[in-house]
Scaffold this active site. Structure first.
Site, PDB file in Angstrom:
ATOM      1  N   LYS A   8       0.844  -1.198   0.000  1.00 46.47           N
ATOM      2  CA  LYS A   8       0.000   0.000   0.000  1.00 46.47           C
ATOM      3  C   LYS A   8       0.877   1.245   0.000  1.00 46.47           C
ATOM      4  CE  LYS A   8      -1.765   2.993   2.639  1.00 46.47           C
ATOM      5  NZ  LYS A   8      -1.899   4.136   1.733  1.00 46.47           N
TER       6      LYS A   8
ATOM      7  N   GLU B  22       9.972   0.877  10.445  1.00 43.47           N
ATOM      8  CA  GLU B  22      11.036   1.869  10.205  1.00 43.47           C
ATOM      9  C   GLU B  22      10.364   3.217  10.418  1.00 43.47           C
ATOM     10  OE1 GLU B  22      14.202   1.483   9.126  1.00 43.47           O
ATOM     11  OE2 GLU B  22      14.190  -0.666   8.752  1.00 43.47           O
TER      12      GLU B  22
ATOM     13  N   CYS C 288      14.115  10.333   6.255  1.00 36.74           N
ATOM     14  CA  CYS C 288      13.974   9.807   7.619  1.00 36.74           C
ATOM     15  C   CYS C 288      15.246  10.007   8.428  1.00 36.74           C
ATOM     16  CB  CYS C 288      13.578   8.349   7.590  1.00 36.74           C
ATOM     17  SG  CYS C 288      14.732   7.332   6.687  1.00 36.74           S
TER      18      CYS C 288
ATOM     19  N   GLU D  98      10.080  15.428  15.437  1.00 31.61           N
ATOM     20  CA  GLU D  98      10.471  15.350  14.032  1.00 31.61           C
ATOM     21  C   GLU D  98       9.634  16.341  13.222  1.00 31.61           C
ATOM     22  OE1 GLU D  98       9.210  11.860  11.797  1.00 31.61           O
ATOM     23  OE2 GLU D  98      11.220  11.719  10.938  1.00 31.61           O
TER      24      GLU D  98
HETATM   25  P1  NAD Z   1       2.390   8.031   7.992  1.00 32.73           P
HETATM   26  O1  NAD Z   1       2.615   7.085   9.103  1.00 32.73           O
HETATM   27  O2  NAD Z   1       1.310   9.026   8.111  1.00 32.73           O
HETATM   28  O3  NAD Z   1       2.064   7.235   6.650  1.00 32.73           O
HETATM   29  C1  NAD Z   1       2.892   6.197   6.192  1.00 32.73           C
HETATM   30  C2  NAD Z   1       2.027   5.152   5.527  1.00 32.73           C
HETATM   31  O4  NAD Z   1       1.136   4.611   6.504  1.00 32.73           O
HETATM   32  C3  NAD Z   1       1.156   5.708   4.400  1.00 32.73           C
HETATM   33  O5  NAD Z   1       1.082   4.748   3.365  1.00 32.73           O
HETATM   34  C4  NAD Z   1      -0.191   5.850   5.072  1.00 32.73           C
HETATM   35  O6  NAD Z   1      -1.266   5.783   4.177  1.00 32.73           O
HETATM   36  C5  NAD Z   1      -0.188   4.662   6.008  1.00 32.73           C
HETATM   37  N1  NAD Z   1      -1.115   4.808   7.131  1.00 32.73           N
HETATM   38  C6  NAD Z   1      -1.523   5.967   7.735  1.00 32.73           C
HETATM   39  N2  NAD Z   1      -2.415   5.689   8.713  1.00 32.73           N
HETATM   40  C7  NAD Z   1      -2.564   4.344   8.740  1.00 32.73           C
HETATM   41  C8  NAD Z   1      -3.344   3.446   9.545  1.00 32.73           C
HETATM   42  N3  NAD Z   1      -4.161   3.884  10.497  1.00 32.73           N
HETATM   43  N4  NAD Z   1      -3.227   2.120   9.307  1.00 32.73           N
HETATM   44  C9  NAD Z   1      -2.398   1.659   8.343  1.00 32.73           C
HETATM   45  N5  NAD Z   1      -1.673   2.451   7.546  1.00 32.73           N
HETATM   46  C10 NAD Z   1      -1.736   3.789   7.744  1.00 32.73           C
HETATM   47  O7  NAD Z   1       3.774   8.707   7.690  1.00 32.73           O
HETATM   48  P2  NAD Z   1       4.101   9.801   6.574  1.00 32.73           P
HETATM   49  O8  NAD Z   1       3.787  11.128   7.104  1.00 32.73           O
HETATM   50  O9  NAD Z   1       3.521   9.407   5.272  1.00 32.73           O
HETATM   51  O10 NAD Z   1       5.673   9.605   6.406  1.00 32.73           O
HETATM   52  C11 NAD Z   1       6.573  10.353   7.112  1.00 32.73           C
HETATM   53  C12 NAD Z   1       7.141   9.541   8.270  1.00 32.73           C
HETATM   54  O11 NAD Z   1       7.832   8.391   7.763  1.00 32.73           O
HETATM   55  C13 NAD Z   1       8.165  10.304   9.057  1.00 32.73           C
HETATM   56  O12 NAD Z   1       7.975  10.070  10.427  1.00 32.73           O
HETATM   57  C14 NAD Z   1       9.481   9.698   8.600  1.00 32.73           C
HETATM   58  O13 NAD Z   1      10.547   9.823   9.480  1.00 32.73           O
HETATM   59  C15 NAD Z   1       9.115   8.284   8.381  1.00 32.73           C
HETATM   60  N6  NAD Z   1      10.085   7.641   7.511  1.00 32.73           N
HETATM   61  C16 NAD Z   1      10.942   6.721   8.060  1.00 32.73           C
HETATM   62  C17 NAD Z   1      11.901   6.097   7.273  1.00 32.73           C
HETATM   63  C18 NAD Z   1      12.847   5.067   7.844  1.00 32.73           C
HETATM   64  O14 NAD Z   1      13.491   4.362   7.074  1.00 32.73           O
HETATM   65  N7  NAD Z   1      12.943   4.920   9.137  1.00 32.73           N
HETATM   66  C19 NAD Z   1      11.989   6.421   5.914  1.00 32.73           C
HETATM   67  C20 NAD Z   1      11.113   7.381   5.403  1.00 32.73           C
HETATM   68  C21 NAD Z   1      10.155   7.983   6.215  1.00 32.73           C
END
Ligand code: NAD
Length: 491
Positions: A186, A262, A297, A395
């Site tokens: 997804k 992650e 990230c 963050e």
């Molecule tokens: P997010 O958690 O809002 O969304 C990430 C994914 O989760 C999206 O596909 C979203 O649709 C899905 N999602 C959201 N709510 C959900 C739920 N209730 N159930 C299941 N899936 C759900 O994060 P974001 O804002 O899209 O991404 C930014 C974050 O990702 C930052 O915190 C960043 O640090 C982190 N990130 C981490 C890494 C790493 O390797 N550690 C890499 C890139 C980004």
């Protein structure tokens, strides 16, 4: 020849899920508007998935796993299909990169390297590795034979974010598919198109139907259906901490699927007065936070600097930040493109405003190019942040860096570890002993020494503390997708 300019203007047909080898609309016909952060214009529509769509994809992946159409192929045969897939992605790299940039705003130079080309390298790496992994014969009592097999875990659900959808997606589907698992992925709501495109190319490469399914839609619907499914054996996720928590809860309430997270970071970047080259430290630190508009990230978002060089470092950092060309991500000269969404831009600006309201010295951080309709912002430096400031602790996931002075090595370590996160860190010093002491003492999955970013596929990436568990990249990534299975045979 296809150029960035012609691709930028090419009309996009509505995008559909890829489920069970076919492009499919949402079961209720729902679509979502896909908007470009470059100018706020409407690009196309995308299937707005339902829970039923997720379930259909999971059922397809389950059947494809259980009937062995993929997992029973020899590793060498899977490798051939994966390598063909990588070739097809490579042949369409520019098209895929521009498609991704139109949707998520990353500057094209970085997007080309970090998205299709990185996905190609990742698929090839795991494809090439899979027929070189062997099991074990245990040194048992000779009356028995103890064999340790490596068996694919089954159906893997993957939920990925919007900053580098293909690169991060490939860190999951590369090893999972090579291992013989099947998958439902997804994408994030604001970065789905390039993943749908590569899923179509997988079918062209000969990947059997149902092996790699991509379902687009809202996290709370499609993602939640993956997390609570009884038929998903492992869930791999990159995204925010709050979502990660929900996934673990859903696993606990359903089938106890393994959940690998992650998550975010607030990574300390520590500059000692004996840094080998302060100019280089400032330049690389600026890149380490401001590339992809800070939507990385591992971004080095908390600079800790020895007090005697605080002023000098801030001046150099400000000069490098001011020189970054922010703008149209499809212009080759651009060094920081658009922020992914208006929501994210407003969050970034709110951090800047709050720091100013608290009396901090903030350099840069203005909204830019508003007349384009797009979401742009100048890099921001909070030059005198304190540990109690929200911008020091939370963050931002935007082009905002804090700078905080310290006096001793022990204080630097304490400040670095004063965080719920533990993803990445850096230390700049000419003192080899100090560098190794810092690597040991800093709580993070990745500690850079005299550099920031740029580590390659051969080394693992994963966090400690609330930055997550498990590792992407390197051969260690296979641990999530291959179970150890013992055969104990009486001879
Ligand atoms: P997010 O958690 O809002 O969304 C990430 C994914 O989760 C999206 O596909 C979203 O649709 C899905 N999602 C959201 N709510 C959900 C739920 N209730 N159930 C299941 N899936 C759900 O994060 P974001 O804002 O899209 O991404 C930014 C974050 O990702 C930052 O915190 C960043 O640090 C982190 N990130 C981490 C890494 C790493 O390797 N550690 C890499 C890139 C980004």
């Amino acid at each position: 020849m296809t150029s960035i300019e012609s691709l930028r203007r090419s009309p996009l047909a509505p995008f559909l899920h890829v489920i069970n080898g076919k492009r499919q609309p949402a079961s209720d016909g729902g679509t979502r508007i896909v908007r470009s952060p470059i100018d706020g214009s409407v690009l196309t529509t995308c299937a707005n998935g339902t829970a039923a769509d997720a379930e259909a994809a999971i059922a397809a992946a389950r059947t494809a796993f259980d009937d062995g159409r993929w997992s029973d192929l020899s590793p060498a045969a899977r490798k051939q299909i994966l390598l063909r897939w990588a070739d097809l992605i490579e042949a369409s790299a520019l098209e895929i990169a521009v498609l991704g940039v139109r949707e998520n705003g990353t500057e094209i130079g970085m997007a080309l390297k970090a998205e299709p080309h990185s996905a190609v390298a990742t698929i090839r790496y795991y494809a090439e590795a899979i027929d070189k992994l062997t099991g074990e014969v245990a040194p048992t009592d000779p009356a028995f034979l103890g064999l340790v097999h490596r068996a694919p875990v089954g159906v893997v659900g993957a939920i990925v974010p919007w900053n580098f959808p293909l690169m991060i997606g490939a860190w999951k589907f590369g090893p999972a598919l090579a291992a013989g698992c099947t998958m439902v992925l997804k994408p994030a709501e604001t970065a789905s198109l390039s993943l749908l495109r590569v899923a179509e190319l997988a079918l062209e490469a000969g990947m059997p139907a149902g092996v790699f399914n991509v379902v687009t839609g809202e996290g709370a619907i499609v993602g939640a259906a993956l997390a609570s499914s009884m038929d998903v054996d492992a869930l791999v996720f990159t995204g925010s901490g709050p979502t990660g928590r929900r996934l673990m809860e859903a696993s606990a309430r359903s089938n106890l699927k393994r959940v690998y997270l992650e998550l975010g970071g607030k990574s300390p970047n520590i500059v000692f007065a004996d840094a080998p080259d302060l100019d280089e430290a400032a330049k690389v630190s600026a890149q380490g936070i401001f590339r992809n508009s800070g939507q990385v990230c591992i971004a080095g978002s908390r600079i800790l600097v020895e007090r005697s060089i605080h002023t000098a470092l801030v001046e150099k950092l400000a000069a490098h930040a001011a020189a970054i060309k922010v703008g149209d991500p499809l212009d080759n000269a651009t060094q920081a493109g658009a922020v992914n969404s208006e929501r994210q831009l407003l969050q970034n600006l709110a951090f800047v405003d709050e720091a100013k309201a608290n009396g901090r010295n903030v350099i840069g951080g203005a909204r830019l190019l508003q007349e384009t309709g797009g979401y742009y912002m100048a890099p921001a430096i909070v030059a005198d942040a304190r540990p109690e400031d929200r911008v020091f602790r939370e963050e931002v996931f935007g082009p905002v860096v804090t700078v905080t002075p310290f006096d001793t090595e022990a204080e630097a370590i304490a400040l670095a570890n004063d965080s719920t996160y533990g993803l990445a860190a850096a230390v700049w010093t000419s003192n080899l002993s100090r560098a190794h002491r810092m690597v040991r003492k800093i709580h993070a999955g990745l500690v850079h020494v005299n550099t920031y970013g740029g580590s390659d596929l051969t080394v693992p990436l994963g966090g400690v503390k609330q930055s997550g568990n498990g590792h992407d990249k390197s051969l260690h990534a296979f641990d999530k997708y291959l179970d150890l299975k013992t055969a104990w045979v009486k001879l």
